[in-house]
Design a protein around this motif. Sequence first.
Motif, PDB file in Angstrom:
ATOM      1  N   LEU A 325       0.827  -1.197   0.000  1.00 34.54           N
ATOM      2  CA  LEU A 325       0.000   0.000   0.000  1.00 34.54           C
ATOM      3  C   LEU A 325       0.864   1.251   0.000  1.00 34.54           C
ATOM      4  CD1 LEU A 325      -2.616  -0.964   2.756  1.00 34.54           C
ATOM      5  CD2 LEU A 325      -2.957  -1.034   0.279  1.00 34.54           C
ATOM      6  N   ASP A 326       0.414   2.279  -0.701  1.00 35.29           N
ATOM      7  CA  ASP A 326       1.174   3.532  -0.730  1.00 35.29           C
ATOM      8  C   ASP A 326       1.383   4.097   0.668  1.00 35.29           C
ATOM      9  OD1 ASP A 326       1.346   3.362  -3.447  1.00 35.29           O
ATOM     10  OD2 ASP A 326       0.034   5.063  -3.887  1.00 35.29           O
ATOM     11  N   CYS A 327       0.330   4.039   1.508  1.00 38.22           N
ATOM     12  CA  CYS A 327       0.449   4.598   2.850  1.00 38.22           C
ATOM     13  C   CYS A 327       1.460   3.813   3.678  1.00 38.22           C
ATOM     14  CB  CYS A 327      -0.909   4.651   3.538  1.00 38.22           C
ATOM     15  SG  CYS A 327      -1.832   3.111   3.495  1.00 38.22           S
ATOM     16  N   ALA A 328       1.594   2.487   3.434  1.00 35.08           N
ATOM     17  CA  ALA A 328       2.569   1.674   4.158  1.00 35.08           C
ATOM     18  C   ALA A 328       3.991   1.978   3.677  1.00 35.08           C
ATOM     19  CB  ALA A 328       2.254   0.191   3.973  1.00 35.08           C
ATOM     20  N   ILE A 329       4.140   2.108   2.368  1.00 34.98           N
ATOM     21  CA  ILE A 329       5.453   2.444   1.807  1.00 34.98           C
ATOM     22  C   ILE A 329       5.905   3.812   2.309  1.00 34.98           C
ATOM     23  CG2 ILE A 329       6.692   2.945  -0.329  1.00 34.98           C
ATOM     24  CD1 ILE A 329       4.783   0.896  -1.700  1.00 34.98           C
ATOM     25  N   LEU A 330       4.995   4.770   2.277  1.00 35.80           N
ATOM     26  CA  LEU A 330       5.302   6.124   2.743  1.00 35.80           C
ATOM     27  C   LEU A 330       5.692   6.110   4.217  1.00 35.80           C
ATOM     28  CD1 LEU A 330       5.021   9.226   1.803  1.00 35.80           C
ATOM     29  CD2 LEU A 330       2.955   9.174   3.213  1.00 35.80           C
ATOM     30  N   GLN A 331       4.933   5.365   5.027  1.00 29.06           N
ATOM     31  CA  GLN A 331       5.209   5.324   6.455  1.00 29.06           C
ATOM     32  C   GLN A 331       6.590   4.730   6.734  1.00 29.06           C
ATOM     33  OE1 GLN A 331       3.737   6.496   9.202  1.00 29.06           O
ATOM     34  NE2 GLN A 331       5.435   5.620  10.370  1.00 29.06           N
ATOM     35  N   LYS A 332       6.893   3.632   6.061  1.00 34.22           N
ATOM     36  CA  LYS A 332       8.152   2.953   6.334  1.00 34.22           C
ATOM     37  C   LYS A 332       9.361   3.731   5.836  1.00 34.22           C
ATOM     38  CE  LYS A 332      10.605  -1.401   5.386  1.00 34.22           C
ATOM     39  NZ  LYS A 332      10.498  -2.762   4.765  1.00 34.22           N
ATOM     40  N   HIS A 333       9.303   4.216   4.610  1.00 36.41           N
ATOM     41  CA  HIS A 333      10.507   4.748   3.957  1.00 36.41           C
ATOM     42  C   HIS A 333      10.677   6.256   4.089  1.00 36.41           C
ATOM     43  CE1 HIS A 333      11.632   0.908   2.092  1.00 36.41           C
ATOM     44  NE2 HIS A 333      10.334   0.710   1.915  1.00 36.41           N
ATOM     45  N   LEU A 334       9.598   6.981   4.413  1.00 35.39           N
ATOM     46  CA  LEU A 334       9.737   8.429   4.569  1.00 35.39           C
ATOM     47  C   LEU A 334       9.379   8.889   5.984  1.00 35.39           C
ATOM     48  CD1 LEU A 334      10.214  11.302   3.680  1.00 35.39           C
ATOM     49  CD2 LEU A 334       7.967  11.323   2.569  1.00 35.39           C
ATOM     50  N   LEU A 335       8.167   8.611   6.407  1.00 36.81           N
ATOM     51  CA  LEU A 335       7.728   9.153   7.692  1.00 36.81           C
ATOM     52  C   LEU A 335       8.553   8.604   8.850  1.00 36.81           C
ATOM     53  CD1 LEU A 335       3.840   9.131   7.212  1.00 36.81           C
ATOM     54  CD2 LEU A 335       5.459  10.999   6.809  1.00 36.81           C
ATOM     55  N   SER A 336       8.809   7.298   8.852  1.00 36.77           N
ATOM     56  CA  SER A 336       9.583   6.695   9.936  1.00 36.77           C
ATOM     57  C   SER A 336      11.083   6.829   9.706  1.00 36.77           C
ATOM     58  CB  SER A 336       9.204   5.218  10.090  1.00 36.77           C
ATOM     59  OG  SER A 336       9.957   4.615  11.121  1.00 36.77           O
ATOM     60  N   ALA A 337      11.568   6.319   8.572  1.00 38.09           N
ATOM     61  CA  ALA A 337      13.012   6.232   8.342  1.00 38.09           C
ATOM     62  C   ALA A 337      13.685   7.601   8.245  1.00 38.09           C
ATOM     63  CB  ALA A 337      13.277   5.434   7.073  1.00 38.09           C
ATOM     64  N   ILE A 338      13.003   8.595   7.703  1.00 39.35           N
ATOM     65  CA  ILE A 338      13.625   9.894   7.463  1.00 39.35           C
ATOM     66  C   ILE A 338      13.117  10.958   8.437  1.00 39.35           C
ATOM     67  CG2 ILE A 338      13.948  11.744   5.762  1.00 39.35           C
ATOM     68  CD1 ILE A 338      13.683   9.584   3.580  1.00 39.35           C
ATOM     69  N   LEU A 339      11.800  11.000   8.659  1.00 41.74           N
ATOM     70  CA  LEU A 339      11.236  12.060   9.501  1.00 41.74           C
ATOM     71  C   LEU A 339      11.057  11.646  10.957  1.00 41.74           C
ATOM     72  CD1 LEU A 339       8.615  13.547   7.010  1.00 41.74           C
ATOM     73  CD2 LEU A 339      10.877  14.438   7.607  1.00 41.74           C
ATOM     74  N   GLY A 340      11.321  10.379  11.283  1.00 48.14           N
ATOM     75  CA  GLY A 340      11.307   9.950  12.675  1.00 48.14           C
ATOM     76  C   GLY A 340       9.932   9.819  13.292  1.00 48.14           C
ATOM     77  N   ILE A 341       8.894   9.658  12.457  1.00 45.08           N
ATOM     78  CA  ILE A 341       7.532   9.481  12.959  1.00 45.08           C
ATOM     79  C   ILE A 341       7.222   7.991  12.935  1.00 45.08           C
ATOM     80  CG2 ILE A 341       5.089  10.005  12.560  1.00 45.08           C
ATOM     81  CD1 ILE A 341       6.024  12.653  11.307  1.00 45.08           C
ATOM     82  N   ASP A 342       7.467   7.325  14.062  1.00 43.93           N
ATOM     83  CA  ASP A 342       7.323   5.871  14.120  1.00 43.93           C
ATOM     84  C   ASP A 342       5.895   5.423  14.417  1.00 43.93           C
ATOM     85  OD1 ASP A 342      10.065   5.410  13.612  1.00 43.93           O
ATOM     86  OD2 ASP A 342      10.526   5.849  15.714  1.00 43.93           O
ATOM     87  N   ASP A 343       5.150   6.232  15.150  1.00 47.37           N
ATOM     88  CA  ASP A 343       3.774   5.880  15.502  1.00 47.37           C
ATOM     89  C   ASP A 343       2.840   7.026  15.098  1.00 47.37           C
ATOM     90  OD1 ASP A 343       1.385   5.010  16.461  1.00 47.37           O
ATOM     91  OD2 ASP A 343       2.006   4.835  18.562  1.00 47.37           O
ATOM     92  N   PRO A 344       2.320   6.983  13.884  1.00 43.63           N
ATOM     93  CA  PRO A 344       1.464   8.087  13.422  1.00 43.63           C
ATOM     94  C   PRO A 344       0.150   8.207  14.188  1.00 43.63           C
ATOM     95  CG  PRO A 344       1.439   6.265  11.848  1.00 43.63           C
ATOM     96  CD  PRO A 344       2.494   5.948  12.860  1.00 43.63           C
ATOM     97  N   ARG A 345      -0.211   7.158  14.955  1.00 43.28           N
ATOM     98  CA  ARG A 345      -1.434   7.243  15.759  1.00 43.28           C
ATOM     99  C   ARG A 345      -1.289   8.229  16.909  1.00 43.28           C
ATOM    100  NH1 ARG A 345      -1.204   1.885  14.332  1.00 43.28           N
ATOM    101  NH2 ARG A 345      -3.072   1.040  13.332  1.00 43.28           N
ATOM    102  N   SER A 346      -0.071   8.347  17.427  1.00 44.63           N
ATOM    103  CA  SER A 346       0.120   9.158  18.630  1.00 44.63           C
ATOM    104  C   SER A 346       1.065  10.338  18.447  1.00 44.63           C
ATOM    105  CB  SER A 346       0.649   8.271  19.767  1.00 44.63           C
ATOM    106  OG  SER A 346       1.896   7.686  19.410  1.00 44.63           O
ATOM    107  N   ASP A 347       1.871  10.353  17.388  1.00 47.11           N
ATOM    108  CA  ASP A 347       2.855  11.413  17.201  1.00 47.11           C
ATOM    109  C   ASP A 347       2.161  12.730  16.864  1.00 47.11           C
ATOM    110  OD1 ASP A 347       5.054  13.057  16.236  1.00 47.11           O
ATOM    111  OD2 ASP A 347       6.204  11.197  16.072  1.00 47.11           O
ATOM    112  N   LYS A 348       2.435  13.760  17.640  1.00 45.77           N
ATOM    113  CA  LYS A 348       1.800  15.070  17.444  1.00 45.77           C
ATOM    114  C   LYS A 348       2.398  15.859  16.290  1.00 45.77           C
ATOM    115  CE  LYS A 348      -0.759  14.358  21.053  1.00 45.77           C
ATOM    116  NZ  LYS A 348      -2.181  13.957  20.870  1.00 45.77           N
TER     117      LYS A 348
END
Length: 414
Positions: A325-348
């Motif tokens: 899924l695009d949202c999974a790819i984005l989360q793994k490779h950009l939001l988490s790996a680069i921007l440090g957002i590991d838990d989008p449910r709770s990260d402000k």
Amino acid sequence: MITVKPFFALRPSKELAHKCAALPYDVMSSREAREMVKGDPYTFLRVDRAEVNLPLDTDIYSDIVYQTAKATLDKMENDGVYINDTERKYYFYRQIMNGHSQTGIVGCASIDDYLENRIKKHEFTRADKEIDRIRHVDTVSAHTGPIFLTYKDSSVLDEIIEKQTQGAPIYDFVAEDGVRHTVWTTDGENTDKMIENAFSSLDALYIADGHHRCASAVKVGLKRREENKNHTGNEEYNFFLSVIFPSKSLAILDYNRLLKDLNGYSARELLSIIQEKVGDVCEFDGEGPYKPTQKHTVGIYLEGKWYAVKFHKEICKAEKAVDRLDCAILQKHLLSAILGIDDPRSDKRIDFAGGIRGLEYLEKRCQEDMKMAISMYPTSLDDLMAVADNGDVMPPKSTWFEPKLRSGLLIHKI
């Protein structure tokens, strides 16, 4: 084998249906709900968000809120705003928004089908949100908001829907947001039996929207089973209110992302890293915002400019459907790996915006309180069902369905 039953509906009088029907309780804040009910004694938000009837400083999870919800619905029923149908029926519910039409069958699905995974999920639920609706359903003793379900294919149900929606509807109105809502009922027991048999031939139903409401309805049913020493399995609490649509008629909108900061990178540094780690970056020179037109592409709005990003092929390869899924790819490779957002449910540091708001909303937020926006290509129904079939869970904020089902049109008393 899927069980969907007709039911005794509590529903508004024909003259007041357009006033009673309300957006789901969870698409607005408590403060927004208070604004929406001003001068409107009939809106179902007075039941679904009963704190609007109480002082502003009322704790929205206090006992008085749930008691007020019950008292409000009881009064509406006693005053003739709502009437009880005297026969079990199925209903047909059509919504038309911006030329898109979808028609579903309204009936009561089985909590056992949910428990035994014949009604399939694709999201985690949060305990605090479940508890709120458990208390609401149990206190009001009714399912006030339908669960949005879908099925893969049934020519029999398609034919029934087509035939049964040719006659005069019981409700037909255009809501304040421009969405047209039309409701019919079946023409008799023969049709009801055909509907029940057609659903029984299906292998599965899928939750499109309403995971928390569904889980809460099931838990209330289980609670009442334990409390009822003479439980038979046929009681109303064993079934929950649903609108069930053919998947081919549904549309999923994009669910976009907003970021408060760039994790210490400059805009130029971040785009360079994205080019290396995530996908090919190209500045968008077209008019207006960049809206992705195919899977595995996203748009990035940064410092007043739009960029198109096409994911590198190697990061799109995964064995499981959920990981493609695009949202999974984005989360793994950009939001988490680069921007440090590991838990989008709770990260402000991250916020989300349903596609109904438009991409101009993303630009506006970046001028106000955000640094970067990401426009997404919508998740498909096929992807949703593939993830659910595998027993997997999508990343948060993967799907946004429009139009929203209105609460307060058909209620199932338990």
